[in-house]
Design an enzyme around this catalytic site. Sequence first.
Site, PDB file in Angstrom:
ATOM      1  N   ILE A   1       7.125  18.482   0.779  1.00  0.00           N
ATOM      2  CA  ILE A   1       7.629  17.559  -0.246  1.00  0.00           C
ATOM      3  C   ILE A   1       6.456  17.036  -1.073  1.00  0.00           C
ATOM      4  CG2 ILE A   1       9.091  15.563  -0.724  1.00  0.00           C
ATOM      5  CD1 ILE A   1      10.586  17.794   0.720  1.00  0.00           C
TER       6      ILE A   1
ATOM      7  N   SER B   1       1.959   8.864  -7.930  1.00  0.00           N
ATOM      8  CA  SER B   1       2.005   8.358  -9.310  1.00  0.00           C
ATOM      9  C   SER B   1       3.132   7.365  -9.564  1.00  0.00           C
ATOM     10  CB  SER B   1       2.161   9.530 -10.291  1.00  0.00           C
ATOM     11  OG  SER B   1       1.205  10.526 -10.034  1.00  0.00           O
TER      12      SER B   1
ATOM     13  N   CYS C   1      -6.605 -14.345  -1.407  1.00  0.00           N
ATOM     14  CA  CYS C   1      -5.396 -14.577  -0.619  1.00  0.00           C
ATOM     15  C   CYS C   1      -5.447 -13.985   0.780  1.00  0.00           C
ATOM     16  CB  CYS C   1      -4.150 -14.104  -1.367  1.00  0.00           C
ATOM     17  SG  CYS C   1      -4.057 -12.323  -1.602  1.00  0.00           S
TER      18      CYS C   1
ATOM     19  N   HIS D   1      10.207  11.916 -12.342  1.00  0.00           N
ATOM     20  CA  HIS D   1      10.098  12.999 -13.312  1.00  0.00           C
ATOM     21  C   HIS D   1      11.464  13.352 -13.875  1.00  0.00           C
ATOM     22  CE1 HIS D   1       5.901  13.873 -12.392  1.00  0.00           C
ATOM     23  NE2 HIS D   1       6.195  13.617 -11.130  1.00  0.00           N
TER      24      HIS D   1
ATOM     25  N   GLU E   1       7.746   6.664  13.615  1.00  0.00           N
ATOM     26  CA  GLU E   1       6.663   6.564  12.628  1.00  0.00           C
ATOM     27  C   GLU E   1       5.380   6.253  13.382  1.00  0.00           C
ATOM     28  OE1 GLU E   1       6.061   7.013   9.277  1.00  0.00           O
ATOM     29  OE2 GLU E   1       4.051   6.456   9.925  1.00  0.00           O
TER      30      GLU E   1
END
Lengths: 486, 435, 120
Positions: free
Chosen positions: A339, A49, A445, A53, A35
Amino acid sequence: MDRLEYDVVVIGAGVSGSAVARELAKKERRIAVLERESDVCEGTSKANSGIVHAGFDAQPDTLKAKLNVAGAKLMKTLSKELDFPYKQNGSLVVSFEEDGRERLQELYERGEKNGVEGLRILSGDEARALEPALSDEVKAALYAKTGGIVCPFGLNIALAENAAVNGVDFYLNTEAEKIECGQGGYRILTKEREFLAKVVVNAAGVHADTFHNMVSGHRLHITARRGEYCLMDKKTGGLVGSTIFQLPSANGKGILVTPTVHGNLLVGPTAENIEDKEGVNTTADGLARALKVGARSVRELPVRQIITSFAGLRAHEESGDFIIGEAEDAAGFFDVAGIASPGLSAAPAVGVYVANLIQARFPAADRADFIATRRGIPCMAEASREERMRLIAENPAYANVVCRCELVTEGEILNAIHRPLGATTLDGVKRRTRAGMGRCQSGFCSPKVVEILARELHKDMGEITKSGAGSVFLSGYNKETMGASI
Amino acid sequence: MRQDIVIIGGGPAGLAAALAAKEAGAERILIVERDKELGGILNQCIHNGFGLHTFKEELTGPEYAARYIEKVERERIPFLPETIVIDIAKGENGEKEVTAMNKERGLFVIHTAAVVLAMGCRERPRGALNIPGFRPAGIYSAGTAQRYVNIEGRMPGREVVILGSGDIGLIMARRMTLEGAKVKAVAELMPYSGGLKRNIVQCLDDFGIPLKLSHTVVDIKGKKRVEGVTLAQVDENKKPIAGTEEFIPCDTLLLSCGLLPENELSLNLGISLNPATSGPYVNESFETNVSGVFACGNVLHVHDLVDYVSEEAAAAGKQAAAYVREAAGNGQSETEVVCREETQVVLEAAKGVRYTVPSTLNPLRMEDMQLIRFRVDDVYRDVFLKVYFDDTPVLSQKKRVLAPGEMEQVRFKKEQIEAFPKLKKITLRIEKEAG
Amino acid sequence: MEKKEMICINCPLGCVLTVERKESGEVTVSGNTCPRGAEYGRTEATAPKRVLTSTVRIRGERGRVVPVKTAVPVPKEKIGACMEALKEAEVELPVQIGDVVMKDVAGTGVGVVVTKGMGE
């Protein structure tokens, strides 16, 4: 240079890469995930979102249709096994025109073909009976009982953590720069190390085409499609109970209005193809459009209650479908590309599907010691009185509130830092505990979280970053560079 | 744990309320404070200019706080540090149940007759302003930056643009300049500054920092850390004017765009809030619509002078003590019960006036002198503040200038109000003519 | 003759003051609405002073600081020099309000004092 050998190297610790890694870890394999960012869930997976779905959008027999429906079905069980927030809240696709019924009917039939259960077409009034905040303009709607919402960070982090617990090695801050085909495998070059693997899983989000095109002559072309969102205060989350879509357009499923799993209200996304694959900036026009279009769905969109806005990039591949499978001319190189939506919903099924493809070509034995479950970080804000007392008895740090808006305690932050694949940045703490996600957006914070991170990671406060290299919070001490302006 | 008065917040409001309650004879008073020490936000306001009204001298924030903290210590009023209140609920017999947490005691409930809300306010975040652009490190509220510089001794950045000309932003422009940063500009959306004149002169002009009125940030550049911001001029509807964009390289953007009273606890308790202030509606006794719950300081409405906070909080503390006395063991006299139920006079904020504190008053309960605080909704020059008792004009005060950034006040003697026995409404408005 | 324009800071009115200094040394202020404005203009034009507030390091601690101020206002043009001097200053805890950190900061004859009690 370090040379490390693995059976499988996964590029990208987003939700797809993490789901694949966890699924692969069920067999006897040595797996690494690379990564480039300082944490998992830093790209497309963090800015979307958060919708599961139901699965009626995609054309039947596409991978999108198949994996969406399968993923949505797996989500509930997975949310229990891996302890992340998920809720089946139902969804409505609304039409503002009388003749929208026909298009809703099409969606309904598509849904049936895709295997979506519990679909119903409602009149405007029936829809409003279900969701009283729906606008009077709504003439008809498609209701999907199985639509849901999920915490995108929760899902991604849970998958990655569980993979790590099962022996997957995560290399953060490790950007794959080059992939070369060699005898019996691939060589993946990063700045500090070189990885050798028989199998590569390309789950690099908007950059998946770059990696694919390094090893394959069949070109992929991924466009970054930006979606901008506005997030509203928790006191507005009750406006609607289900997710409200508008009839889809060519550019996607349109702008939705939805409660989030944590009780905020989310409006977006816009859809704009952009050149810059790092272009996660919001724009005045985009935010205005999201609010304007979203406002059509409900009676009164509480625009004054916005607490933050953000943008994410969907990885849109020209074919329109997910590109999942072994590249024709590169044995052992598996794409998990393109994707875009419904990628989050499909993720659990994508993991299983890819793992099966790899198992068929590169079989490995089952593992007896796979740990399938994971406990998430306790959440004081949602805990019962008894649970709170128990946690505090266990560690008094659970009584020390750090983030007032979301009621996140030092105990939760310590847990987030010290668990497998723990948080090392402010954003990492935020996505794991919600500290800083509330209405003050970390004003109060952040200094405290920086202090805790520094203490626990044995670093100076000046070294603590928001999201990895280059994103430091502080720049030295008072009076270091004096004299210039006085 | 059982108390007579629980004061939530140990900042200037909570301290003054505690002292006044004690002076008025209240016994079991407890201050609950979320920080390690008392004083609240004053601890990081190390600039001077506090206390001119109260002490007739200019103090720094910590010095002003210390004067009250010393008295609280002398009076032996207990306080719970590093304790957060997570809920206030109505208990039996008019009692309130305050649920709090700290490391020492864990989760616990305090039963109390009265509660004084003194939680203060917070800064409006970037999201509320909906500024487009990237979301890198280097964007701070002015108050967060103030904490870093003044308490931690650390610089949040070296090249700074400030959005919003509220007082904290102006003060931080000077602080960061003095400590070695280059403050490149202060942009203000409105055509006038929200800060005090004195701060514009002494914090900006003294250091040659430009104040760009009718300007806002329209873009933030930088993926990991702020690399610059784009400012643009705005039109009369506060919309950016195309072609006026100016890119300013910087590593830090400070936001000083207003303060919001922090009323989550109040809302959960069922207290009604005034949308104009985001603080509770209160009567002449600073009592909210929930009997026995009082509010004062920045949780009630945002002040610009701490002196007024202290004054207001002292009144609230005194009234809380009176409430406890009345509520104590059926000690209520008939007349007092009647008083409480007496119809209230409503204060109306009419043309030009955004709000008033209090918003209702009971003539039978008011003090000899009733103070009404208010803010106007725009800058007005050479106007008249008019006050009407029902339809009768009772006051016309010439004002050379009125500005939204300055809290105003007007006083009435009890007799003046008693002279109108059937008074239903007091109206404040801004008018052009003396008439 | 010297002429300066400035905005009065005494109240929200913000009068634009014109301060003139004649060759004789006499200073006149115009544009003011009240005597406080005249006084302000005169001082600002001839000898502007400010109370300087800042912080000084705590010995042996990284970062953490104690707030301080000049005991009385110092000439405005000396502020830079005062800050340079404070750069070298350090205190040891505990401190009390009023503790003197420096007796004479940057040759102004003015002391620098602690404004917050810390470290007890």
